[in-house]
Design a protein around this motif. Structure first.
Motif, PDB file in Angstrom:
ATOM      1  N   LEU A  12      34.036  39.957  42.575  1.00  0.00           N
ATOM      2  CA  LEU A  12      34.307  39.397  41.794  1.00  0.00           C
ATOM      3  C   LEU A  12      34.108  40.668  40.770  1.00  0.00           C
ATOM      4  O   LEU A  12      35.719  42.100  40.461  1.00  0.00           O
ATOM      5  N   LEU A  13      33.542  40.893  40.256  1.00  0.00           N
ATOM      6  CA  LEU A  13      32.820  42.496  39.459  1.00  0.00           C
ATOM      7  C   LEU A  13      33.255  43.585  39.803  1.00  0.00           C
ATOM      8  O   LEU A  13      33.293  45.239  39.116  1.00  0.00           O
ATOM      9  N   VAL A  71      37.075  44.064  39.287  1.00  0.00           N
ATOM     10  CA  VAL A  71      37.444  44.130  37.786  1.00  0.00           C
ATOM     11  C   VAL A  71      36.775  45.453  37.377  1.00  0.00           C
ATOM     12  O   VAL A  71      37.603  46.445  36.779  1.00  0.00           O
ATOM     13  N   SER A  72      35.280  46.149  37.787  1.00  0.00           N
ATOM     14  CA  SER A  72      35.068  47.399  36.872  1.00  0.00           C
ATOM     15  C   SER A  72      35.585  48.628  37.822  1.00  0.00           C
ATOM     16  O   SER A  72      36.587  49.046  37.018  1.00  0.00           O
ATOM     17  N   VAL A  80      27.973  49.513  38.411  1.00  0.00           N
ATOM     18  CA  VAL A  80      28.068  47.922  37.629  1.00  0.00           C
ATOM     19  C   VAL A  80      27.311  47.286  38.862  1.00  0.00           C
ATOM     20  O   VAL A  80      26.260  46.283  38.484  1.00  0.00           O
ATOM     21  N   TYR A  92      23.888  47.553  39.721  1.00  0.00           N
ATOM     22  CA  TYR A  92      22.999  46.824  38.427  1.00  0.00           C
ATOM     23  C   TYR A  92      22.968  45.443  38.584  1.00  0.00           C
ATOM     24  O   TYR A  92      21.817  44.319  38.446  1.00  0.00           O
ATOM     25  N   LYS A  93      24.165  45.362  38.791  1.00  0.00           N
ATOM     26  CA  LYS A  93      24.499  43.418  38.756  1.00  0.00           C
ATOM     27  C   LYS A  93      23.303  42.846  40.131  1.00  0.00           C
ATOM     28  O   LYS A  93      22.245  41.802  40.199  1.00  0.00           O
ATOM     29  N   ALA A 111      40.071  36.813  37.148  1.00  0.00           N
ATOM     30  CA  ALA A 111      38.643  37.156  37.044  1.00  0.00           C
ATOM     31  C   ALA A 111      38.273  36.168  36.322  1.00  0.00           C
ATOM     32  O   ALA A 111      36.778  35.873  36.520  1.00  0.00           O
ATOM     33  N   PHE A 121      34.485  33.536  37.517  1.00  0.00           N
ATOM     34  CA  PHE A 121      33.512  35.244  37.445  1.00  0.00           C
ATOM     35  C   PHE A 121      32.810  34.456  38.501  1.00  0.00           C
ATOM     36  O   PHE A 121      32.228  35.655  39.217  1.00  0.00           O
ATOM     37  N   SER A 122      31.997  33.212  38.138  1.00  0.00           N
ATOM     38  CA  SER A 122      30.597  33.245  39.090  1.00  0.00           C
ATOM     39  C   SER A 122      30.822  32.550  40.501  1.00  0.00           C
ATOM     40  O   SER A 122      30.184  32.604  40.512  1.00  0.00           O
ATOM     41  N   GLY A 145      39.333  47.862  35.942  1.00  0.00           N
ATOM     42  CA  GLY A 145      39.293  48.784  34.638  1.00  0.00           C
ATOM     43  C   GLY A 145      39.010  49.458  33.773  1.00  0.00           C
ATOM     44  O   GLY A 145      39.904  50.662  33.762  1.00  0.00           O
ATOM     45  N   THR A 146      38.300  50.753  34.999  1.00  0.00           N
ATOM     46  CA  THR A 146      38.590  51.839  35.303  1.00  0.00           C
ATOM     47  C   THR A 146      39.787  52.635  35.617  1.00  0.00           C
ATOM     48  O   THR A 146      40.492  53.763  34.772  1.00  0.00           O
TER      49      THR A 146
END
Lengths: 636, 543
Positions: free
Chosen positions: A305-306, A309-310, A206, A209-210, A295, A299-300, A313-314
């Motif tokens: 944060l990303l 969050v990942s 993630v 990629y981001k 979050a 988010f921006s 979530g995982t």
């Protein structure tokens, strides 16, 4: 503001923040100083395995477990130090975990200093606050595998996220590269459990990629020093299994992992229970929801944060997948949610208090107020613990071969039984469906394990495998496991054997365990002690134990007016346990004589109906007898 | 269809509907070929509305956790049923109910897609790129989400999602600067607010979604939709005052305190894995959708309120602490919807290509086939439970109803969950007699007393309920009493109702609830038997 004044303000603020951090950390640590024998069950068994490794035993060959060996290696460190420090091994372990916590915070702080110019680095001190918050909530789960994983993986996550979002740093300086190598090494703690690798893969994918690191032109970012260190370290870790004896590797691959994967269902709970069956679970679920909601709203505002969050979530997916309500499995969600919330607080403060009066108030008033709050929190916990410690009866830990004192409440009934009926150096065998109640008492008493199996978790798991598949190989494994226990009893001659009733006892009985290896083989039954439903067998003669009759006598003494603590001390049982028995007895009395709709008149009426039915039954019997006598020609 | 056609408004709608067609066909096929039972909760509400219509006072003559708007919800299918009957099309109430829900689904779909397509015509190019994949994937994602919750069709959470979705799209597009037709905005806001008032817990969900939307946009925007929201909430509150005084008093003194006391109280029985449905798959779906949605949030802010709806759906499930699928509908619906949209967002770089539409349709076909196969396997598995359980030869609940009572008879089924009672009573045309709609209040009272001392409000509420239940059991009007073994029979005994089980009724065997347990993974615990009790006065001899 002039540079000199700005510097002075920064020093002022950082001084209070650092002191607050230290005081908050000590607030949590002091619990263990007042409770030196307190340690989680799983952690104690890994400490015991760490001791065995220090004694030269080989995991999976000389003793059995389901987990990957990294946790055993890690536990060997505090086990090693406790041999030189005359302190309870549990307390040394607690210090060790706090040392790991301080290392983790230091790595995050170092990352902050290295990335100071980065637009998102300002949140990192708040990440430390989140870590401290998480740490201060760990008692029973202090030092769990997930705890170590989170403490050591988080610095890598934060470092990597900042690095990937700031491609100018790819070359970096010497200090940055050293830090990169260190955080890369810390990320190796994902190998504590195989499934934790999924966290690494998801967050890495993630984040890369981001930041565009998957694109051809930015691929250099992928193979930065921290990632390479992790890759090389992982490779070396996998290669080290080549030094294991073949038998050990085969046991791990062919026995431990398949049994665990298939048999784990025995420990599952319902989905809803996983989320809300404990207060800790409820809190974590709400923290998770709150952190994710903020979050989404923010988010921006930050590149960090990303990845968080990942991770969160995982962690939630993993927790849901395994479906047990064990709090340590929810720990990554709890920890990440706390860190996320603190980072989100940082973002909000920057949005609403970035300049002028709000900023001034925050720096000049906020940090000293936080320090005062930390001191008050410390004092509040200190006075509570001290009061409890002084009020309770204490035991000199010299009986356990250590310095210090502990409340008698910390001496669990199994521990008291072990101390009373065995001597230092003896082996103790505990067969139960969990790690408890054998551990931590066996560890704290300084006794040796009485078998290659430090617990009996593999027994219900094998039974579950047999039930699910019908494959007779699991029946053979179960039979063999019982024979292995017998072999170990012969070899180690444990002074005490604890067998948990219910499914464990049933499985052993079906295979003639007691007839073959226990009764008549030099072991006498001490009866069913009233803790965790265990049967106890002692090698040699019997002795005084807290059997059911003795327990009844204790309760009656308290109900007659004797002081509870004195009675508990006289009979060497925990005052808390005795209080539970007395409360239950009192509730029973209240129910019997009370006016509640479940008791009182209605229960009397029910008894009346039952008595009438019994009477009616007796009348029928008498009539039958009369008829029988009549038929035989005799007079009734 | 040419690639460029997709970008036109008509092309978008056509493309979206075409991509959604395979899911729609699977949906229709499943509906027509399945056993056709409606979810027990809507069945219970239909039954309660009928009682209300025939003069029973809600909350005072029958217990319900529902708010007044939820109670009045039964008026819509009942009204439609009457209207059709008047026109000569007499259909079963259950079928009319299902048609009503389908109508709601269709309206929600049309409204939301219409809003998206209208916004696409109005916004600038940058926003068009943001909205286009969502519009294309909308029908597929929406229908897939509805398919996944089809066992809770028409349940409160489902209706809430249907009403909230067009409203959220409207508000999100409004934040982008799109102006909508005033009365439409008011209507959608009104319906969303009414849907939020179906349950007390929906209100914070509504508010949070609205706040997140504002936070993401960086401002708070007031428009006509909020006027509709205000009107909706006013009507919801007003509905309470249309009830008779006795009903209002019972709502505030009995039902509302117990509704609030129930929250976050987990019955320890539910800890065991077989005692509550295994819903981990949906939590995993949620986790995957959450991470994926967050990753693509920068591409479209429209996802923000949907992600917040997912998270609030999790909290709804946790707070209710019952473990039923019916409490997870918001989470399942929103997660599936977001994940579906995300797939089309991932595919959006290819939307200019010739093959985009055929590939999208192929994906839709494969996904639909997957839904159908997986769900039917699970359904077959859950229905096959009955053959394993028939080992003792004990009858199904339906058989017992058929053999021991007549059409129109009053029965009392004492069970914590409604699945065994509704819609079985509807189908066999028996009436649940008395105050208990389910025995949840009795069990709740016992659990609360086990946890700690209960306050005066709870004690009074529960003692009132127990008094009413005693009166019902004393009435002599119950032809058949079915009591679930655990924990309900124990609840009755502990709360002073043992006398009736032992003296007024006679135990004449067991029955199991298996023939209508159709929702996959919704096995109700260990499937304890029901004890069958017949009134002693009617010659019930007992076993």
């Amino acid at each position: 503001m002039k540079p000199v004044l700005r510097r002075a303000v920064a020093v002022y603020m950082w001084l209070f923040l650092t002191l607050s951090f230290l005081v908050f950390s000590l607030s949590a640590l002091q619990y263990f100083l007042f409770h030196p024998l307190f340690i989680g069950n799983d952690q104690s068994v890994y400490l015991a395995m760490g001791q065995l490794v220090l004694d030269g035993l080989v995991p999976y060959r000389d003793f059995f477990d389901f987990n990957a060996p990294l946790i055993i290696y890690l536990s060997a460190l505090p086990a090693f130090f406790s041999r030189f420090l005359i302190l309870p091994v549990s307390l040394v372990f607690d210090f060790f975990v706090y040392l790991c916590f301080f290392i983790s915070c230091s790595l995050v702080l170092a990352t902050y200093l290295q990335f100071k110019g980065h637009k998102d680095s300002y949140v990192l001190p708040f990440a430390i606050a989140g870590l401290t918050w998480m740490q201060s909530n760990q008692y029973l789960d202090l030092g769990q595998r997930e705890h170590f994983f989170f403490l050591f993986y988080l610095p890598y996550l934060l470092f990597r996220a900042l690095r990937l979002s700031d491609s100018a740093r790819i070359r970096g300086g010497f200090a940055l590269n050293i830090l990169a190598v260190v955080v890369g090494l810390s990320a190796l703690f994902v190998h504590i459990k195989p499934q934790l690798l999924i966290f690494f893969l998801v967050v890495e994918l993630v984040t890369c990629y981001k930041c565009g690191a998957l694109r051809k032109e930015k691929r250099k970012l992928l193979f930065a020093p921290e990632f390479l260190t992790f890759l090389i370290g992982s490779l070396l870790y996998f290669l080290h299994f080549a030094f294991y004896p073949r038998e050990a590797v085969m046991n791990l691959l062919n026995e431990a992992i398949p049994i665990y994967a298939m048999g784990f269902k025995w420990y599952e709970n319902s989905t809803i229970a996983c989320l809300v069956s404990t207060n800790s679970g409820i809190n974590t679920t709400f923290l998770f929801a709150a952190s994710m909601l903020f979050a989404v709203a923010l988010f921006s505002r930050s590149a960090l944060l990303l990845p968080l969050v990942s991770f969160n979530g995982t962690a939630f997916v993993m927790f849901a997948f395994f479906s047990t309500n064990w709090t340590y499995r929810y720990l990554p969600v709890q920890g990440c949610s706390m860190v996320l919330l603190m980072i989100e607080l940082a973002i909000l403060l920057r949005m609403f208090a970035s300049g002028g009066l709000p900023r001034f108030a925050l720096q000049f008033l906020g940090s000293p107020l936080l320090f005062i709050y930390a001191l008050l929190t410390f004092y509040q916990y200190y006075s509570a613990y001290a009061a409890t410690f002084l009020a309770a009866e204490n035991v000199d830990l010299r009986s356990l071969g250590c310095l210090g004192f502990a409340s008698t409440r910390e001496l669990s009934p199994p521990l008291v039984c072990i101390l009373r009926h065995s001597k230092p150096g003896d082996a103790i065998l505990s067969i139960s469906q969990g790690v408890a109640p054998g551990y931590p008492p066996v560890l704290l008493a300084g006794r040796r394990p009485g078998s290659r199996f430090l617990h009996g978790m593999h027994l219900p798991m094998l039974d579950t495998c047999l039930e699910r598949t019908g494959d007779l190989k699991y029946k053979r494994k179960l039979d063999q496991a019982v024979l292995d226990y017998g072999e170990d009893i012969e070899k180690f001659k444990p002074a005490l054997i604890f067998v948990q009733d219910g499914e464990i006892e049933e499985l052993l009985k079906q295979r003639g365990f007691f007839e073959k290896f226990v009764t008549g083989k030099g072991y006498v039954s001490l009866g069913k002690l009233n803790f965790e439903g265990m049967k106890v067998f002692k090698r040699g003669s019997s002795g005084e134990v807290s059997g059911p009759d003795e327990a009844k006598a204790m309760v009656l003494e308290v109900l007659a007016g004797k002081d509870l603590s004195k009675v508990a001390a006289e009979h060497n049982v925990s005052a808390a346990t005795l209080k539970t028995w007395v409360d239950k007895a009192r509730s029973g009395i209240d129910l019997a004589v009370g006016d509640a709709s479940s008791g009182g008149e209605i229960s009397l009426m029910t008894e009346l109906v039952q008595t009438r039915q019994k009477l009616f039954g007796k009348i029928l019997e008498i009539e039958k007898l009369k008829q029988a006598l009549k038929n035989s020609g005799k007079q009734p | 269809m040419k690639a460029t056609d997709i970008t036109s408004a008509v092309g978008l709608k056509a493309g979206s509907l075409l991509i959604g067609l395979p899911v729609f066909l699977v949906f229709l096929f499943d509906l027509l070929s399945s056993t056709g039972d409606i979810s027990p909760w809507p069945a219970m509400r239909l039954t309660l509305f009928e009682r209300f219509r025939s003069g029973a006072l809600p909350y005072s003559d029958f217990f319900s956790f529902d708010t007044p708007p939820a109670l009045f919800l039964g008026a819509l299918p009942a009204g439609l049923h009457q209207m059709l009957a008047g026109m000569g099309f007499l259909q079963p109430l259950v079928l009319v109910f299902k048609l009503s829900v389908f109508l709601a689904v269709a309206l929600s779909l049309v409204a939301s897609l219409g809003i998206l397509c209208f916004a696409l015509e109005t916004v600038q190019a940058e926003r068009k790129r943001e909205l286009m994949p969502l519009a294309l994937g909308f029908t597929f994602s929406f229908l897939a989400a509805n398919y996944l919750v089809r066992f809770q069709f028409g349940d409160l959470q489902h209706l809430f999602c249907l009403a909230l979705l067009p409203y959220l799209f409207l508000r999100a597009c409004s934040y982008m600067g799109v102006r909508f037709f005033g009365p439409l905005s008011v209507l959608l806001g009104f319906l969303a607010a009414l849907a939020a008032s179906l349950d007390l817990l929906f209100v914070p969900v509504f508010v949070i979604c609205e706040l997140v939307l504002a936070a993401v946009s960086g401002k708070l925007r007031f428009d006509k939709a909020l006027l509709g929201v205000g009107l909706g909430f006013c009507l919801a509150v007003a509905s309470l005052f249309t009830l008779p005084e006795a009903s209002r008093a019972a709502f505030f003194e009995i039902c509302l305190p117990l509704r609030l006391a129930k929250l976050l109280i987990l019955d320890e029985i539910l800890a065991f894995v077989k005692c509550a449905p295994d819903l981990r798959f949906y939590l995993i779906l949620f986790g995957v959708a959450l991470v994926n949605g967050f990753l693509l949030l920068s591409r479209s802010r429209l996802l923000a309120p949907l992600l917040s709806l997912m998270i609030m759906g999790l909290l709804l499930f946790a707070v209710e602490a019952e473990g039923f699928s019916s409490e997870l509908v918001v989470l399942i619906f929103s997660s599936a919807f977001v994940l579906g949209l995300n797939v089309f967002q991932w595919l959006s770089p290819f939307s200019g290509g010739r093959l985009y539409l055929p590939v999208a349709i192929l994906f839709s076909c494969l996904a639909s086939y997957g839904f159908y196969t997986v769900n039917h396997q699970a359904l077959d598995q859950s229905l096959s439970v009955s053959s394993e359980l028939r080992r003792n030869g004990e009858p199904d609940l339906g058989e017992v109803l058929d053999q021991n009572s007549r059409i129109g008879d009053n029965v009392l089924v004492v069970c914590d969950f409604p699945s065994a009672i509704y819609p079985a009573l509807l189908y066999y045309d028996r009436r649940q007699y008395g105050y208990l709609t389910t025995s949840k209040p009795l069990h709740l009272y016992r659990v609360l007393r086990q946890i700690g001392p209960t306050n005066m409000v709870i004690n009074n509420a529960c003692e009132t309920i127990i008094t009413k239940v005693r009166r019902d059991l004393d009435s002599g009007k119950i032809a058949l009493l079915l009591v679930h073994k655990s924990p309900e029979e124990e609840d009755m005994r502990c709360l002073g109702l043992a006398f009736y089980l032992d003296n007024r009724f006679a135990n004449s065997g067991n029955a199991y609830y298996y023939s209508r347990a159709r929702a996959p993974r919704e096995a109700i615990g260990y499937l304890f038997p029901f004890h069958v009790y017949l009134p002693r006065t009617q010659g019930g001899k007992g076993k």
